[in-house]
Motif scaffolding. Structure first.
Motif, PDB file in Angstrom:
ATOM      1  N   UNK A  51       0.810  -1.351   0.031  1.00 45.66           N
ATOM      2  CA  UNK A  51       0.233  -0.023  -0.026  1.00 45.66           C
ATOM      3  C   UNK A  51       0.716   1.205   0.019  1.00 45.66           C
ATOM      4  N   UNK A  52       1.857   1.427   0.779  1.00 47.92           N
ATOM      5  CA  UNK A  52       2.652   2.395   1.087  1.00 47.92           C
ATOM      6  C   UNK A  52       3.611   2.909  -0.254  1.00 47.92           C
ATOM      7  N   UNK A  74       1.700   3.056   7.841  1.00 44.25           N
ATOM      8  CA  UNK A  74       0.548   3.199   7.378  1.00 44.25           C
ATOM      9  C   UNK A  74      -0.387   4.319   7.782  1.00 44.25           C
ATOM     10  N   UNK A 102      -1.963   6.596   5.342  1.00 43.90           N
ATOM     11  CA  UNK A 102      -2.870   6.462   4.272  1.00 43.90           C
ATOM     12  C   UNK A 102      -3.973   7.330   4.057  1.00 43.90           C
ATOM     13  N   UNK A 103      -4.289   8.197   5.149  1.00 45.85           N
ATOM     14  CA  UNK A 103      -5.317   9.072   4.748  1.00 45.85           C
ATOM     15  C   UNK A 103      -4.663  10.513   4.026  1.00 45.85           C
ATOM     16  N   UNK A 104      -3.390  10.713   3.993  1.00 47.60           N
ATOM     17  CA  UNK A 104      -2.996  11.707   3.536  1.00 47.60           C
ATOM     18  C   UNK A 104      -3.272  11.967   2.134  1.00 47.60           C
ATOM     19  N   UNK A 105      -3.597  13.262   1.723  1.00 45.38           N
ATOM     20  CA  UNK A 105      -3.581  13.441   0.094  1.00 45.38           C
ATOM     21  C   UNK A 105      -2.263  12.857  -0.759  1.00 45.38           C
ATOM     22  N   UNK A 106      -2.504  12.511  -1.811  1.00 45.58           N
ATOM     23  CA  UNK A 106      -1.322  11.989  -2.550  1.00 45.58           C
ATOM     24  C   UNK A 106      -0.744  13.123  -3.096  1.00 45.58           C
ATOM     25  N   UNK A 143      -7.201  10.991  -5.115  1.00 44.35           N
ATOM     26  CA  UNK A 143      -6.993  11.408  -6.544  1.00 44.35           C
ATOM     27  C   UNK A 143      -7.439  10.400  -7.475  1.00 44.35           C
ATOM     28  N   UNK A 158      -5.309   5.390  -5.316  1.00 51.02           N
ATOM     29  CA  UNK A 158      -5.194   6.224  -3.978  1.00 51.02           C
ATOM     30  C   UNK A 158      -6.507   5.853  -3.082  1.00 51.02           C
ATOM     31  N   UNK A 172      -6.794   4.531   0.711  1.00 50.36           N
ATOM     32  CA  UNK A 172      -7.774   5.017   1.798  1.00 50.36           C
ATOM     33  C   UNK A 172      -8.587   4.054   2.285  1.00 50.36           C
TER      34      UNK A 172
END
Lengths: 716, 124
Positions: A188-189, A308, A311-315, B34, B38, B42
């Motif tokens: 995921x990361x 992990x 993971x709710x950070x904006x890309x 996005x 992504x 989430x």
């Protein structure tokens, strides 16, 4: 008010729309290039489609009806292109280019405060009419989707494809390419990095048609994807390219052996991916037989860099900032620098006091740290304002394309140094001057094809633009391999305009003759025979550049070409200034226009035609005394020794005569306010610390007044 | 009640418009993504009650995202609202066939977003 969603959206709209329009235009250029070179680039058409698709939605959301409608129809056209229902011809590209320009114009209007896109009603109406024509022609020429050939596709695979992806899949089948599934599991990361790496490896080999998620592993920390790839080469080639990535490659199974384009009716897809009864003989990849169960592997060479929790950070790691906010920050830094100068003053007083020597030392140390940090902060803010010149160069490519068509000349446009960075504001302001320079190169520099052929030159003319950074300046060279400047015509034109008399003309050096091109109205054109009103004179270019503290020079070689060289400061926000004194007053001179300073004796000054000059390495340098320029009264006699600060504006050089050089300092130029604004020779004011406010000299005006350039007084 | 909505859209402006519309629902917090990949990230980290996704996005589009969510034991009950545009009928049909519950069309209108989301979350 600004909390209303629509207001917030409008604020967001412009920068995003501009970004999209730029991308759109860039893609068009690339598409056109590829079209001419005969390379098909379906992915790029799709990207252009996606960008205009987003633009349509954006414009619709903020009530720009015309832009929304136009982008809607452009989207339709591109949709047909990506689905191969319309061929991407030069005419189609031209329509797209026109739309790109219109989008840009609308965005610019909105940026300047227009609240609607009504200003472009005529232009968009006209373009729409032609678009409808193109779309109507397209509808008549519909061609059938190719069938699946012998490939056996899983129904569930087909169901998740978009219409475009399905089309690309069919086109790959039609072209007889091999179809493969590349199965990869990503952490995921790190999926962004991992996926990018995988795409890069696949790109040279074929087309990634789609990315399908799969849920086979059930590990919540992983995302598994199947990439469907169409590739002309053998499976072994793909296998080799993917080596070490820990992904699994499988050929999509086929019912028959044939590898050529298939036109057979589509077979009903069986459920699931099954081995067809007659599989083609295994290709030379014993390591991965096509039907082994999927081994799941995490891409090995990618380090897990984030926890992990992130993971709710904006890309997205970027923010858009209004340039005025940066100006404000810059001003604050400037004011902090003044405060630091104030501290230095206090420090100087403390140093004298012996009892407080220890305190003075500590303060001295702290003040130095503060100073260093302020310098760093200033540099950091300047860096934020920097954007690559490539942004302008891309626009220029479009202009070159257009002008060369109009002029019926074949032009090779060579760009280098597009990564060179310059202040955003300067980059914006540069587009027009550069455009005019390039237009001049093509219109007047590059010869018609037949003339070039006769002269033994390549038929396609070359216009090259090159940027590079040199210290705090950026140098941009615009060069053509055309006919060169015609000295005789330049001189004649200058004489006709009254800038020169015949006698003076004979004494000019070659360089001085070339520089005549920057005088208003002087041109190499023979007025009666050439189109007028299209090009803009080089005098306008020069004026625009001097507003940006830019210097322009011209070199030319008859028959070989012309080179224009621009030198610009990388930013205008904070400038370095030379602090001087003249007739008892202190001034600041922007350092970017200072070329050198000399010490002269009063006897060095000669008078030629009522103008004071000094000799500078064999050349005559006109001088102006600062006190005369501002009609200051001097207390007492002139000193025997004076300094001359040689300043340059574009190709002109003038010496400012002053009494004393005090030193260099960073300054923030401030406007004098309405009542004092526009005093000739004064650019503004600045504070030097210790409450001392001084005037900043406007070198451009001083030079012009001294030489009479721009005002038409240079005629002797 | 407290809910979390995940808004998946590649255009920041469009995303902001949706987020603003959703802000009118008390107790609903919003996270953003996005694109499909992504979104999957989430989804792995947060419990999401409703998914609102654009179709046309880079890398992983809304169709694949819908399919992936529908085939995942832990996620498959999340209601999905598809954001489409006028004209994209083919892709809209495909999304609904894959199990999307509803669709809204661009340009985004707040009342349309609110009514669909409330309906799916069973908010009066």
């Amino acid at each position: 008010m600004s909390d209303r969603p629509i207001d917030r959206a409008l604020q967001e709209f412009l920068p995003e729309a501009q970004e999209i329009i730029e991308t759109f235009n860039r893609l068009l250029l690339k598409l056109d290039e590829d079209r001419v070179a005969g390379r098909a680039a379906p992915g790029m058409i799709n990207e252009a489609f996606r960008s205009v698709h987003t633009l349509k939605a954006l414009a619709g959301s903020v009530g720009l009806a015309r832009m929304a409608h136009l982008s809607h129809r452009i989207e339709d056209l591109l949709d047909k292109c990506r689905l191969d229902k319309v061929e991407l011809t030069a005419e189609v590209i031209d329509l797209l280019f026109e739309a790109g320009e219109l989008f840009q114009r609308i965005a610019a209007d909105i940026g300047q405060g227009a609240s609607s896109d009504g200003g472009s009603a005529d232009a968009s109406g006209d373009l729409l009419a032609r678009l409808e024509g193109a779309l109507a022609r397209a509808d008549s020429g519909h061609r059938d989707e190719p069938a699946w050939g012998s490939y056996v596709f899983d129904a569930s695979l087909l169901s998740v494809l978009t219409e475009y992806e399905e089309h690309r899949l069919r086109e790959n089948v039609r072209a007889g390419r091999g179809l493969y599934r590349v199965h990869a599991a990503f952490d995921l990361a790190t999926i962004d990095v991992g996926l990018e790496a995988l795409k890069e490896r696949l790109k040279p080999l074929g087309e990634v048609i789609t990315y399908l998620p799969s849920s086979e592993s059930g590990d919540p920390q992983q995302i598994e994807l199947d990439l469907i790839v169409g590739a002309p080469g053998p499976e072994s080639e793909i296998q080799a390219a993917l080596a070490g990535l820990g992904v699994v490659l499988r050929a999509v199974p086929r019912a028959g052996r044939s590898t050529g384009p298939q036109r057979a009716p589509a077979p009903t897809p069986p459920r699931g991916i099954q081995a067809a009864p007659e599989r083609p003989p295994p290709v030379a990849t014993p390591a991965t037989p096509a039907l082994t169960p999927i081994a799941v592997a995490v891409l090995p060479d990618i380090e897990v860099v984030e926890e992990r929790v992130t993971s709710i950070k904006s890309a997205s790691q970027t923010v858009r900032v209004d340039i005025r906010k940066l100006d404000h920050l810059m001003n604050l830094v400037g004011e902090l620098s003044l405060a630091r100068t104030g501290i230095q003053g206090v420090l100087d007083e403390l140093k004298v006091d012996r009892e407080r020597a220890g305190l003075a030392r500590t303060l001295h140390h702290e003040a130095r740290v503060l100073g260093r940090k302020l310098d760093e902060m200033q540099a950091a803010i300047i860096e934020v304002r920097m954007v690559p010149l490539g942004q302008v160069f891309d626009k220029l490519s479009r202009v070159v394309r257009k002008i060369s068509r109009e002029a019926g000349k074949d032009i090779r446009f060579v760009i280098s140094g597009a990564e060179t960075e310059l202040d955003k504001l300067l980059v914006e302001e540069l587009s027009d001057p550069l455009m005019h320079m390039i237009r001049n190169c093509i219109d007047h520099g590059i010869e018609p094809p037949e003339v070039r052929a006769q002269a033994g030159k390549p038929v396609a003319g070359t216009v090259a633009i090159a940027a590079s950074q040199r210290g705090n300046h950026v140098v941009i060279e615009v060069e053509d391999d055309g006919v060169g400047l015609d000295e005789a015509k330049l001189v004649r034109s200058a004489v006709e305009r009254g800038y020169l008399d015949e006698g003076a003309a004979g004494e000019l050096s070659r360089r001085e003759i070339y520089n005549l091109i920057f005088l208003p109205g002087v041109s190499t054109k023979v007025a009666a025979t050439e189109l007028s009103g299209r090009g803009v004179g080089m005098d306008v270019v020069k004026t625009n550049l001097s507003r940006l503290s830019g210097i322009i020079d011209v070199e030319s070689e008859p028959g070989l070409g012309t080179r224009l060289t621009l030198t610009l400061p990388i930013t205008l926000a904070i400038i370095q200034a030379l602090v001087i004194r003249a007739a008892g007053r202190t001034y600041a001179v922007p350092l970017n226009s200072v070329l050198e300073s000399l010490l002269i004796q009063s006897g060095d000054v000669r008078t030629i035609e009522r103008r004071e000059v000094v000799d500078l390495r064999g050349q005559t340098l006109p001088i102006v005394r600062v006190e005369d320029a501002f009609r200051l009264r001097r207390e007492g006699a002139r000193p025997k020794k004076s300094f001359v600060v040689v300043v340059g504006l574009a190709q002109h050089r003038v010496g400012l005569v002053i009494d004393e050089l005090i030193g260099q300092q960073d300054i923030v130029i401030k406007s004098l306010g309405k009542s004092l604004d526009g005093i000739p020779g004064i650019a503004g004011a600045t504070e030097l610390g210790g409450q001392q406010t001084v005037l900043v000299l406007d070198v451009a005006t001083l030079v012009e007044e001294t030489l009479g350039v721009g005002a038409g007084e240079a005629a002797s | 009640m407290a809910w979390t909505a995940l808004v998946v859209e590649d255009s920041p402006t469009m995303r902001q418009l949706i987020v603003f519309a959703l802000a009118r629902i008390k107790g609903l917090s919003v996270i953003e993504a996005d694109d499909g990949v992504d979104a999957l990230k989430k989804l792995a980290g947060t419990k999401v009650d409703i998914l609102i996704t654009d179709i046309n996005m880079p890398i992983m589009d809304g169709l694949k995202l819908t399919k992936r969510v529908r085939s995942d034991e832990a996620l498959k009950r999340i209601p999905i609202v598809i954001i489409t545009t006028e004209g994209a009928d083919e892709d809209r049909q495909r999304a609904l066939a894959l199990g999307a519950n509803a669709y809204i069309t661009k340009p985004i209108q707040a009342p349309q977003v609110l009514s669909k989301v409330k309906e799916l979350l069973k908010i009066a």
